[in-house]
Design a protein around this motif. Structure first.
Motif, PDB file in Angstrom:
ATOM      1  N   ALA A 174       5.321  10.486  -3.187  1.00  0.00           N
ATOM      2  CA  ALA A 174       6.571  10.443  -2.524  1.00  0.00           C
ATOM      3  C   ALA A 174       7.619  10.510  -3.474  1.00  0.00           C
ATOM      4  O   ALA A 174       7.800  10.325  -4.743  1.00  0.00           O
ATOM      5  CB  ALA A 174       6.766   9.024  -1.747  1.00  0.00           C
ATOM      6  N   SER A 175       8.678  10.977  -3.132  1.00  0.00           N
ATOM      7  CA  SER A 175      10.005  11.088  -3.649  1.00  0.00           C
ATOM      8  C   SER A 175      10.988   9.887  -3.688  1.00  0.00           C
ATOM      9  O   SER A 175      11.667   9.857  -4.789  1.00  0.00           O
ATOM     10  CB  SER A 175      10.809  12.209  -3.298  1.00  0.00           C
ATOM     11  OG  SER A 175      10.326  13.445  -3.144  1.00  0.00           O
ATOM     12  N   HIS A 176      10.721   8.954  -3.081  1.00  0.00           N
ATOM     13  CA  HIS A 176      11.704   7.713  -3.125  1.00  0.00           C
ATOM     14  C   HIS A 176      11.691   6.771  -4.498  1.00  0.00           C
ATOM     15  O   HIS A 176      12.337   6.150  -4.523  1.00  0.00           O
ATOM     16  CB  HIS A 176      11.795   6.971  -1.963  1.00  0.00           C
ATOM     17  CG  HIS A 176      10.572   6.188  -1.555  1.00  0.00           C
ATOM     18  ND1 HIS A 176       9.257   6.763  -1.560  1.00  0.00           N
ATOM     19  CD2 HIS A 176      10.204   4.972  -1.390  1.00  0.00           C
ATOM     20  CE1 HIS A 176       8.340   5.821  -1.316  1.00  0.00           C
ATOM     21  NE2 HIS A 176       9.009   4.828  -1.126  1.00  0.00           N
ATOM     22  N   MET A 177      10.353   6.864  -4.904  1.00  0.00           N
ATOM     23  CA  MET A 177       9.884   6.018  -6.130  1.00  0.00           C
ATOM     24  C   MET A 177       8.551   6.683  -6.582  1.00  0.00           C
ATOM     25  O   MET A 177       8.133   7.766  -5.859  1.00  0.00           O
ATOM     26  CB  MET A 177       9.917   4.636  -5.711  1.00  0.00           C
ATOM     27  CG  MET A 177       8.735   4.352  -4.758  1.00  0.00           C
ATOM     28  SD  MET A 177       8.558   2.246  -4.331  1.00  0.00           S
ATOM     29  CE  MET A 177       8.107   1.877  -5.780  1.00  0.00           C
ATOM     30  N   ASP A 178       8.040   6.167  -7.534  1.00  0.00           N
ATOM     31  CA  ASP A 178       6.765   6.479  -7.998  1.00  0.00           C
ATOM     32  C   ASP A 178       5.720   5.886  -7.127  1.00  0.00           C
ATOM     33  O   ASP A 178       5.054   4.919  -7.630  1.00  0.00           O
ATOM     34  CB  ASP A 178       6.531   6.334  -9.613  1.00  0.00           C
ATOM     35  CG  ASP A 178       5.194   6.559 -10.075  1.00  0.00           C
ATOM     36  OD1 ASP A 178       4.647   7.463  -9.281  1.00  0.00           O
ATOM     37  OD2 ASP A 178       4.892   6.095 -11.080  1.00  0.00           O
ATOM     38  N   GLN A 179       5.395   6.462  -6.064  1.00  0.00           N
ATOM     39  CA  GLN A 179       4.459   5.906  -4.988  1.00  0.00           C
ATOM     40  C   GLN A 179       3.443   7.129  -4.405  1.00  0.00           C
ATOM     41  O   GLN A 179       3.933   8.122  -3.989  1.00  0.00           O
ATOM     42  CB  GLN A 179       5.334   5.272  -3.784  1.00  0.00           C
ATOM     43  CG  GLN A 179       4.302   4.726  -2.750  1.00  0.00           C
ATOM     44  CD  GLN A 179       5.425   4.050  -1.766  1.00  0.00           C
ATOM     45  OE1 GLN A 179       5.660   4.543  -0.852  1.00  0.00           O
ATOM     46  NE2 GLN A 179       5.723   2.607  -2.115  1.00  0.00           N
ATOM     47  N   ALA A 180       2.340   6.771  -4.631  1.00  0.00           N
ATOM     48  CA  ALA A 180       1.242   7.830  -4.568  1.00  0.00           C
ATOM     49  C   ALA A 180       0.396   7.428  -3.319  1.00  0.00           C
ATOM     50  O   ALA A 180      -0.039   6.413  -3.328  1.00  0.00           O
ATOM     51  CB  ALA A 180       0.566   8.570  -5.670  1.00  0.00           C
ATOM     52  N   TYR A 181      -0.041   8.171  -2.480  1.00  0.00           N
ATOM     53  CA  TYR A 181      -0.771   7.825  -1.203  1.00  0.00           C
ATOM     54  C   TYR A 181      -2.157   8.775  -1.492  1.00  0.00           C
ATOM     55  O   TYR A 181      -2.220   9.825  -1.877  1.00  0.00           O
ATOM     56  CB  TYR A 181      -0.145   8.437  -0.078  1.00  0.00           C
ATOM     57  CG  TYR A 181       1.013   7.557   0.423  1.00  0.00           C
ATOM     58  CD1 TYR A 181       0.952   6.484   1.309  1.00  0.00           C
ATOM     59  CD2 TYR A 181       2.194   7.591  -0.077  1.00  0.00           C
ATOM     60  CE1 TYR A 181       2.104   5.933   1.640  1.00  0.00           C
ATOM     61  CE2 TYR A 181       3.461   7.117   0.279  1.00  0.00           C
ATOM     62  CZ  TYR A 181       3.296   6.170   1.121  1.00  0.00           C
ATOM     63  OH  TYR A 181       4.262   5.084   1.578  1.00  0.00           O
ATOM     64  N   PHE A 182      -3.212   8.153  -1.108  1.00  0.00           N
ATOM     65  CA  PHE A 182      -4.567   8.579  -1.279  1.00  0.00           C
ATOM     66  C   PHE A 182      -5.421   8.646   0.029  1.00  0.00           C
ATOM     67  O   PHE A 182      -5.546   7.667   0.483  1.00  0.00           O
ATOM     68  CB  PHE A 182      -5.273   7.913  -2.379  1.00  0.00           C
ATOM     69  CG  PHE A 182      -4.393   7.907  -3.822  1.00  0.00           C
ATOM     70  CD1 PHE A 182      -4.846   8.976  -4.713  1.00  0.00           C
ATOM     71  CD2 PHE A 182      -3.803   6.944  -4.131  1.00  0.00           C
ATOM     72  CE1 PHE A 182      -4.124   9.112  -5.789  1.00  0.00           C
ATOM     73  CE2 PHE A 182      -3.112   7.002  -5.473  1.00  0.00           C
ATOM     74  CZ  PHE A 182      -3.195   7.886  -5.986  1.00  0.00           C
ATOM     75  N   ILE A 183      -5.692  10.038   0.228  1.00  0.00           N
ATOM     76  CA  ILE A 183      -6.112  10.163   1.981  1.00  0.00           C
ATOM     77  C   ILE A 183      -7.161  10.880   2.102  1.00  0.00           C
ATOM     78  O   ILE A 183      -7.306  11.980   1.659  1.00  0.00           O
ATOM     79  CB  ILE A 183      -4.905  10.657   2.753  1.00  0.00           C
ATOM     80  CG1 ILE A 183      -3.423   9.765   2.396  1.00  0.00           C
ATOM     81  CG2 ILE A 183      -5.103  10.740   4.253  1.00  0.00           C
ATOM     82  CD1 ILE A 183      -2.135  10.643   3.039  1.00  0.00           C
ATOM     83  N   CYS A 184      -8.317  10.172   2.711  1.00  0.00           N
ATOM     84  CA  CYS A 184      -9.684  10.954   2.939  1.00  0.00           C
ATOM     85  C   CYS A 184      -9.707  11.248   4.407  1.00  0.00           C
ATOM     86  O   CYS A 184      -9.316  10.470   5.183  1.00  0.00           O
ATOM     87  CB  CYS A 184     -10.771   9.944   2.745  1.00  0.00           C
ATOM     88  SG  CYS A 184     -11.083  10.178   0.594  1.00  0.00           S
ATOM     89  N   SER A 185      -9.903  12.519   4.689  1.00  0.00           N
ATOM     90  CA  SER A 185     -10.124  12.895   6.065  1.00  0.00           C
ATOM     91  C   SER A 185     -11.360  13.836   6.158  1.00  0.00           C
ATOM     92  O   SER A 185     -11.796  14.618   5.373  1.00  0.00           O
ATOM     93  CB  SER A 185      -8.940  14.187   6.313  1.00  0.00           C
ATOM     94  OG  SER A 185      -7.653  13.594   6.214  1.00  0.00           O
ATOM     95  N   ASP A 186     -12.206  13.402   7.005  1.00  0.00           N
ATOM     96  CA  ASP A 186     -13.675  13.801   7.119  1.00  0.00           C
ATOM     97  C   ASP A 186     -13.396  15.220   8.310  1.00  0.00           C
ATOM     98  O   ASP A 186     -12.971  14.760   9.166  1.00  0.00           O
ATOM     99  CB  ASP A 186     -14.385  12.843   7.762  1.00  0.00           C
ATOM    100  CG  ASP A 186     -14.783  11.728   6.767  1.00  0.00           C
ATOM    101  OD1 ASP A 186     -15.855  11.906   5.908  1.00  0.00           O
ATOM    102  OD2 ASP A 186     -13.953  10.716   6.668  1.00  0.00           O
ATOM    103  N   VAL A 187     -14.125  16.121   7.812  1.00  0.00           N
ATOM    104  CA  VAL A 187     -13.923  17.292   8.417  1.00  0.00           C
ATOM    105  C   VAL A 187     -15.338  18.033   8.529  1.00  0.00           C
ATOM    106  O   VAL A 187     -16.271  17.892   7.784  1.00  0.00           O
ATOM    107  CB  VAL A 187     -13.013  18.518   8.020  1.00  0.00           C
ATOM    108  CG1 VAL A 187     -11.416  17.680   7.925  1.00  0.00           C
ATOM    109  CG2 VAL A 187     -13.359  18.985   6.428  1.00  0.00           C
ATOM    110  N   VAL A 188     -15.455  18.895   9.557  1.00  0.00           N
ATOM    111  CA  VAL A 188     -16.552  19.990   9.651  1.00  0.00           C
ATOM    112  C   VAL A 188     -16.001  21.250   9.791  1.00  0.00           C
ATOM    113  O   VAL A 188     -15.080  21.738  10.629  1.00  0.00           O
ATOM    114  CB  VAL A 188     -17.315  19.514  10.824  1.00  0.00           C
ATOM    115  CG1 VAL A 188     -18.500  20.803  11.113  1.00  0.00           C
ATOM    116  CG2 VAL A 188     -18.180  18.177  10.631  1.00  0.00           C
ATOM    117  N   PHE A 189     -16.370  22.250   8.806  1.00  0.00           N
ATOM    118  CA  PHE A 189     -15.726  23.408   8.827  1.00  0.00           C
ATOM    119  C   PHE A 189     -16.787  24.397   9.815  1.00  0.00           C
ATOM    120  O   PHE A 189     -17.820  24.472   9.796  1.00  0.00           O
ATOM    121  CB  PHE A 189     -16.135  24.189   7.406  1.00  0.00           C
ATOM    122  CG  PHE A 189     -15.073  23.713   6.591  1.00  0.00           C
ATOM    123  CD1 PHE A 189     -13.802  24.368   6.276  1.00  0.00           C
ATOM    124  CD2 PHE A 189     -15.301  22.899   5.419  1.00  0.00           C
ATOM    125  CE1 PHE A 189     -12.697  23.920   5.424  1.00  0.00           C
ATOM    126  CE2 PHE A 189     -14.304  22.453   4.671  1.00  0.00           C
ATOM    127  CZ  PHE A 189     -13.194  23.009   4.580  1.00  0.00           C
TER     128      PHE A 189
END
Length: 230
Positions: free
Chosen positions: A214-229
């Protein structure tokens, strides 16, 4: 006559109180859920909504029916997550870490990528659980859609996918399991972002792992999405 009728009235009052007890419990539970939802909105940040992140998917499917025991059979990974920490689902948009300075591999140990390294004092630990999470079907060229309720903007996004042969139903996610598909530039503050990504020759189950700086501060999000190709 009055002294005899008073005990008689008390005998009938007790069962009535017992009949109201389940209703009172349900009312208190619903009130707590509404409060938790309001708290999540007040602390609004964001997450990937397509392909749905683990935490967002659990909230989307069960937020209005989170006490339904059928979840245990129909959606067991979400069931274990709701049982572990309901507030994680109400706060589906709050899985982030502050102050990592972009040094993500040092700050997030292997096996803890989907919880952001046990972010928020372990609130999201259930996201690291190994098993058959519900999936979103995608093509080899796909778009990651992220909702940013607070309009933080982004310095960049990193979109990874697990390498061929990785089985998220049997293996905990590590950094070595990932291949980088794209690193974006900056995004101006908005409430929604789209990030195009592509791979080739893929089929079957995988995990798309998105990092949002994110840009507003040193804040990072970690996001797992399960998929099937497909």
């Amino acid at each position: 006559m009055h002294t005899q009728s008073q005990p008689h009235a008390q005998l009938h009052a007790r069962p009535r109180a017992r009949r109201w007890a389940p209703r009172l419990t349900a009312l208190l539970t619903a009130s707590a859920a509404c409060l938790a939802t309001w708290t999540g909105a007040a602390l609004a940040h964001g997450s990937v909504i397509d392909p749905a992140s683990r935490v967002y998917g659990c909230w989307q499917r069960w937020g209005n029916d989170f006490q339904n025991p059928a979840m245990a059979q129909q959606d067991p990974m979400c069931w274990q997550a709701w049982q572990a920490e309901p507030n994680a689902m109400w706060n589906w948009n709050g899985l982030y870490r502050n102050g990592l300075g972009g040094n993500f591999q040092a700050g997030i140990p292997n096996g803890q990528l989907c919880s952001g390294g046990h972010a928020e004092s372990g609130r999201y630990n259930a996201m690291d659980a190994v098993g058959a999470w519900k999936t979103t079907t995608i093509r080899n060229s796909f778009t990651v859609k992220l909702q940013d309720q607070a309009s933080h903007g982004a310095d960049y996004f990193l979109v990874y996918v697990t390498k061929p042969g990785f089985d998220p139903t049997r293996q905990a996610l590590t950094w070595n399991d990932l291949q980088l598909l794209t690193r974006t530039g900056r995004y101006a503050p908005s409430q929604s972002y789209s990030i195009n990504a592509s791979t080739s020759g893929r089929s079957g189950r995988a995990v798309v792992f998105t990092i949002w700086q994110a840009s507003h501060m040193d804040q990072a999000y970690f996001i797992c999405s399960d998929v099937v190709f497909s």
